[in-house]
Design a protein around this motif. Structure first.
Motif, PDB file in Angstrom:
ATOM      1  N   THR A 128     -22.688   0.086   3.908  1.00 54.02           N
ATOM      2  CA  THR A 128     -22.788   1.457   4.407  1.00 54.02           C
ATOM      3  C   THR A 128     -23.796   1.558   5.546  1.00 54.02           C
ATOM      4  OG1 THR A 128     -22.163   2.351   2.249  1.00 54.02           O
ATOM      5  CG2 THR A 128     -23.311   3.841   3.745  1.00 54.02           C
ATOM      6  N   SER A 129     -24.933   0.936   5.381  1.00 55.71           N
ATOM      7  CA  SER A 129     -25.970   0.981   6.419  1.00 55.71           C
ATOM      8  C   SER A 129     -25.493   0.321   7.715  1.00 55.71           C
ATOM      9  CB  SER A 129     -27.251   0.317   5.933  1.00 55.71           C
ATOM     10  OG  SER A 129     -27.801   1.036   4.863  1.00 55.71           O
ATOM     11  N   LEU A 130     -24.854  -0.830   7.598  1.00 54.19           N
ATOM     12  CA  LEU A 130     -24.366  -1.525   8.798  1.00 54.19           C
ATOM     13  C   LEU A 130     -23.237  -0.734   9.470  1.00 54.19           C
ATOM     14  CD1 LEU A 130     -24.491  -5.247   7.619  1.00 54.19           C
ATOM     15  CD2 LEU A 130     -26.002  -4.116   9.276  1.00 54.19           C
ATOM     16  N   GLN A 131     -22.375  -0.121   8.673  1.00 51.07           N
ATOM     17  CA  GLN A 131     -21.318   0.714   9.246  1.00 51.07           C
ATOM     18  C   GLN A 131     -21.925   1.904   9.994  1.00 51.07           C
ATOM     19  OE1 GLN A 131     -19.033   1.621   5.710  1.00 51.07           O
ATOM     20  NE2 GLN A 131     -17.442   0.135   6.250  1.00 51.07           N
ATOM     21  N   ASP A 132     -22.919   2.544   9.379  1.00 53.33           N
ATOM     22  CA  ASP A 132     -23.592   3.679  10.033  1.00 53.33           C
ATOM     23  C   ASP A 132     -24.241   3.227  11.350  1.00 53.33           C
ATOM     24  OD1 ASP A 132     -22.840   5.271   7.921  1.00 53.33           O
ATOM     25  OD2 ASP A 132     -24.838   5.331   6.993  1.00 53.33           O
TER      26      ASP A 132
END
Length: 136
Positions: A128-132
């Motif tokens: 999720t963090s990398l996608q954001d």
């Protein structure tokens, strides 16, 4: 945490992944760019499986990509097919051998081992963090 710390972690992970990626390619007599092209072709759809799409994805010259594709074809990892509707368009299809090489070796073993040691919640947070970050 600040942006430089995040940058440093991502840069270090990238360097480690590239090192392992080179080792995997070397086992099969492939240069990193050739393995990257094969990996791309294992994921793309029928609209992005052309030599031009590979060129754009890799950010390489047409000549480099042409040589890369010749090597992959010669080794039996891809095959070239003319488009059914427009014979000027060439589609690049990954072979069973090419898919097997990718599925057996990517993600690289060291990375796969490290991520498997993380619990599902940690893996989900990282994704999720990398996608954001990527979308931002």
């Amino acid at each position: 945490m600040n942006p430089i710390t995040i940058h440093d972690y991502i840069e270090r992970l990238g360097n480690l992944l590239r090192k392992e990626f080179r080792l995997v390619g070397k086992q099969f007599g492939l240069q990193p760019v050739q393995l990257e092209a094969l990996h791309y072709l294992s994921q793309c759809n029928r609209y992005s499986d052309t030599p031009m799409a590979v060129t754009e994805y890799l950010g390489q010259t047409k000549g480099t990509v042409s040589q890369t594709l010749k090597v992959l074809e010669k080794k039996g990892y891809i095959r070239k097919l003319a488009d059914n509707d427009d014979k000027r368009i060439i589609h690049l299809k990954i072979t069973r051998e090419g898919r097997q090489l990718i599925s057996n070796n990517l993600p690289v073993p060291a990375f796969a081992s490290a991520t498997e040691k993380l619990d599902q919640a940690s893996q989900s947070r990282i994704i999720t963090s990398l996608q954001d970050l990527l979308h931002t």
